[in-house]
Scaffold this motif. Structure first.
Motif, PDB file in Angstrom:
ATOM      1  N   THR A 133      12.810   0.660  -2.357  1.00 45.97           N
ATOM      2  CA  THR A 133      11.680  -0.032  -1.877  1.00 45.97           C
ATOM      3  C   THR A 133      10.410   0.750  -2.170  1.00 45.97           C
ATOM      4  N   ALA A 134      10.599   2.281  -1.943  1.00 45.36           N
ATOM      5  CA  ALA A 134       9.398   3.025  -2.372  1.00 45.36           C
ATOM      6  C   ALA A 134       8.964   2.967  -3.717  1.00 45.36           C
ATOM      7  N   SER A 135       9.902   2.768  -4.611  1.00 38.83           N
ATOM      8  CA  SER A 135       9.393   2.738  -6.083  1.00 38.83           C
ATOM      9  C   SER A 135       9.011   1.520  -6.488  1.00 38.83           C
ATOM     10  N   GLY A 136       9.235   0.578  -5.706  1.00 38.46           N
ATOM     11  CA  GLY A 136       8.575  -0.989  -6.272  1.00 38.46           C
ATOM     12  C   GLY A 136       9.668  -1.550  -6.957  1.00 38.46           C
ATOM     13  N   GLU A 137      10.833  -1.400  -6.989  1.00 38.79           N
ATOM     14  CA  GLU A 137      11.815  -2.217  -7.587  1.00 38.79           C
ATOM     15  C   GLU A 137      11.967  -3.650  -7.276  1.00 38.79           C
ATOM     16  N   GLU A 138      12.621  -4.332  -8.138  1.00 39.01           N
ATOM     17  CA  GLU A 138      12.694  -5.645  -7.832  1.00 39.01           C
ATOM     18  C   GLU A 138      13.681  -6.078  -6.860  1.00 39.01           C
ATOM     19  N   THR A 139      14.935  -5.278  -6.903  1.00 44.21           N
ATOM     20  CA  THR A 139      16.064  -5.620  -6.124  1.00 44.21           C
ATOM     21  C   THR A 139      16.478  -4.385  -5.297  1.00 44.21           C
ATOM     22  N   LEU A 140      16.987  -4.562  -4.228  1.00 41.75           N
ATOM     23  CA  LEU A 140      17.502  -3.373  -3.407  1.00 41.75           C
ATOM     24  C   LEU A 140      18.312  -2.814  -3.895  1.00 41.75           C
ATOM     25  N   PHE A 141      19.240  -3.318  -4.896  1.00 43.43           N
ATOM     26  CA  PHE A 141      20.441  -2.590  -5.517  1.00 43.43           C
ATOM     27  C   PHE A 141      20.580  -2.986  -6.729  1.00 43.43           C
ATOM     28  N   VAL A 177       0.752 -10.527  -2.232  1.00 43.77           N
ATOM     29  CA  VAL A 177       0.889  -9.212  -2.229  1.00 43.77           C
ATOM     30  C   VAL A 177       2.052  -9.233  -2.720  1.00 43.77           C
ATOM     31  N   PRO A 178       2.739  -7.878  -3.148  1.00 50.10           N
ATOM     32  CA  PRO A 178       3.769  -7.625  -3.728  1.00 50.10           C
ATOM     33  C   PRO A 178       4.977  -7.825  -2.617  1.00 50.10           C
ATOM     34  N   SER A 179       6.112  -8.274  -3.048  1.00 47.09           N
ATOM     35  CA  SER A 179       7.205  -8.543  -2.234  1.00 47.09           C
ATOM     36  C   SER A 179       8.031  -7.312  -1.956  1.00 47.09           C
ATOM     37  N   TYR A 180       8.883  -7.379  -1.049  1.00 46.57           N
ATOM     38  CA  TYR A 180       9.992  -6.369  -1.122  1.00 46.57           C
ATOM     39  C   TYR A 180      11.161  -6.815  -1.953  1.00 46.57           C
ATOM     40  N   PRO A 181      11.957  -5.487  -2.244  1.00 48.14           N
ATOM     41  CA  PRO A 181      12.933  -5.839  -3.501  1.00 48.14           C
ATOM     42  C   PRO A 181      13.859  -6.723  -2.756  1.00 48.14           C
ATOM     43  N   SER A 182      14.306  -7.831  -3.594  1.00 51.54           N
ATOM     44  CA  SER A 182      15.157  -8.808  -3.176  1.00 51.54           C
ATOM     45  C   SER A 182      16.583  -8.355  -2.764  1.00 51.54           C
ATOM     46  N   GLY A 183      17.147  -8.978  -1.798  1.00 52.85           N
ATOM     47  CA  GLY A 183      18.480  -8.425  -1.455  1.00 52.85           C
ATOM     48  C   GLY A 183      18.698  -8.195   0.061  1.00 52.85           C
ATOM     49  N   ARG A 184      19.617  -7.772   0.541  1.00 47.76           N
ATOM     50  CA  ARG A 184      19.573  -7.267   2.033  1.00 47.76           C
ATOM     51  C   ARG A 184      20.709  -6.068   2.119  1.00 47.76           C
ATOM     52  N   ILE A 185      20.530  -5.624   3.198  1.00 44.96           N
ATOM     53  CA  ILE A 185      21.489  -4.269   3.562  1.00 44.96           C
ATOM     54  C   ILE A 185      22.631  -4.936   4.270  1.00 44.96           C
ATOM     55  N   ALA A 186      23.815  -4.688   3.842  1.00 41.25           N
ATOM     56  CA  ALA A 186      24.972  -5.156   4.523  1.00 41.25           C
ATOM     57  C   ALA A 186      25.227  -4.487   5.700  1.00 41.25           C
ATOM     58  N   CYS A 222       0.757  -1.382   0.111  1.00 39.58           N
ATOM     59  CA  CYS A 222       0.172  -0.014  -0.155  1.00 39.58           C
ATOM     60  C   CYS A 222       0.882   1.369  -0.025  1.00 39.58           C
ATOM     61  N   GLY A 223       2.227   1.136   0.190  1.00 41.71           N
ATOM     62  CA  GLY A 223       3.160   2.274   0.351  1.00 41.71           C
ATOM     63  C   GLY A 223       2.930   3.105   1.481  1.00 41.71           C
ATOM     64  N   THR A 224       2.402   2.504   2.454  1.00 46.06           N
ATOM     65  CA  THR A 224       2.313   3.534   3.854  1.00 46.06           C
ATOM     66  C   THR A 224       3.868   3.241   4.472  1.00 46.06           C
ATOM     67  N   ASP A 225       4.125   4.018   5.330  1.00 46.38           N
ATOM     68  CA  ASP A 225       5.180   3.999   6.236  1.00 46.38           C
ATOM     69  C   ASP A 225       4.695   3.298   7.474  1.00 46.38           C
ATOM     70  N   SER A 226       4.286   1.978   7.431  1.00 49.29           N
ATOM     71  CA  SER A 226       3.340   1.374   8.459  1.00 49.29           C
ATOM     72  C   SER A 226       3.708  -0.050   8.564  1.00 49.29           C
ATOM     73  N   VAL A 227       4.920  -0.543   8.295  1.00 53.07           N
ATOM     74  CA  VAL A 227       5.321  -1.976   8.416  1.00 53.07           C
ATOM     75  C   VAL A 227       6.026  -2.022   9.707  1.00 53.07           C
ATOM     76  N   ASP A 228       5.688  -2.987  10.477  1.00 51.90           N
ATOM     77  CA  ASP A 228       6.279  -3.208  11.938  1.00 51.90           C
ATOM     78  C   ASP A 228       6.509  -5.007  12.159  1.00 51.90           C
ATOM     79  N   TRP A 229       6.882  -5.021  13.285  1.00 50.04           N
ATOM     80  CA  TRP A 229       7.103  -6.663  13.591  1.00 50.04           C
ATOM     81  C   TRP A 229       5.710  -7.249  14.162  1.00 50.04           C
ATOM     82  N   GLY A 230       5.672  -8.494  13.374  1.00 57.82           N
ATOM     83  CA  GLY A 230       4.417  -9.073  14.073  1.00 57.82           C
ATOM     84  C   GLY A 230       4.715 -10.559  13.966  1.00 57.82           C
ATOM     85  N   ALA A 231       4.852 -11.313  15.183  1.00 57.51           N
ATOM     86  CA  ALA A 231       4.766 -12.605  15.461  1.00 57.51           C
ATOM     87  C   ALA A 231       5.563 -13.255  14.047  1.00 57.51           C
ATOM     88  N   GLY A 232       6.709 -13.223  14.109  1.00 59.43           N
ATOM     89  CA  GLY A 232       7.425 -13.904  13.162  1.00 59.43           C
ATOM     90  C   GLY A 232       7.652 -13.341  11.530  1.00 59.43           C
TER      91      GLY A 232
END
Length: 221
Positions: A198-206, A167-176, A135-145
């Motif tokens: 992440t905001a623009s819906g890219e497939e990869t973080l980098f 639902v759409p996934s986060y861009p693949s990859g991880r922040i070192a 949904c694009g909001t800044d609302s993601v938090d931790w929730g039971a795993g």
């Protein structure tokens, strides 16, 4: 030999004898053993399809510096780590990050802030932007795993960022990151690029670009 000289000689002899009889004091160090540095993802930004990591910082700040601790933004159940930014390095406290099952932190970005959620899975630290890919909001938090959006209730896998129930996934990859003593250090530019993509819906973080001779190279800017 005069009587005065003989008395002085006897006194010196007794003093030497008394000193020799006093047990010596053995010096024992009370310093703790040196901390072994533990660096995660120390490799360069050269990437392949199976290696989508950004470069970890090579020179984390020294523990001798005044390190950041808990942010005043913290509330019960939601710990925020204060950040220390030196050049391109963002540092948070490892003990603060490990206080609960997740930690919040933010960095300045375009007149505002880019917010992230940090957490540990099998002892490894992960960071993810709190922007919801659904949904694009800044609302993601931790929730039971899982990661869960408080606005649209979309959920995402902790490690892969894959969206559940279609639902759409986060861009693949991880922040070192790099851990050294009591700190976790991340590259500021990598955090900002990951947040933006992440905001623009890219497939990869980098961005993955081809390089001469085969393989691929990750680009953070």
């Amino acid at each position: 030999m005069s009587a005065r000289f003989a008395i002085a000689l006897i006194a010196i002899s007794l003093l030497v004898l008394a000193t020799a009889c006093v047990p010596g004091i053995t010096s024992r160090s009370t310093e703790p053993p040196p901390v072994t540095e533990d660096t995660t993802d120390p490799n360069s930004v050269i990437q392949t399809e199976d290696d989508d990591r950004a470069a970890a910082p090579s020179n984390p700040p020294s523990d001798n510096l005044t390190l950041p601790s808990i942010s005043p933004k913290s509330t019960p159940g939601h710990t925020w780590a204060a950040t220390m930014i030196v050049g391109n390095l963002v540092t948070i406290s490892l003990p603060v990050a490990a206080m609960e099952d997740h930690v919040h932190f933010e960095v300045p970005a375009d007149g505002g802030y880019a917010r992230f959620l940090g957490y540990f899975v099998d002892g490894r630290f992960y960071g993810q932007a709190t922007l919801c890919p659904n949904c694009g909001t800044d609302s993601v938090d931790w929730g039971a795993g899982v990661l869960k959006c408080g606005e649209c209730d979309a959920t995402f896998e902790l490690i892969s960022g894959e969206g559940r129930d279609g639902v759409p996934s986060y861009p693949s990859g991880r922040i070192a990151h790099a851990t050294s003593g009591s700190t976790i250090t991340m590259p500021l530019d990598a955090l900002l690029v990951a947040h933006s993509r992440t905001a623009s819906g890219e497939e990869t973080l980098f961005e993955i670009v081809n390089v001469p001779g085969g393989g691929a190279r990750g680009c953070c800017g």
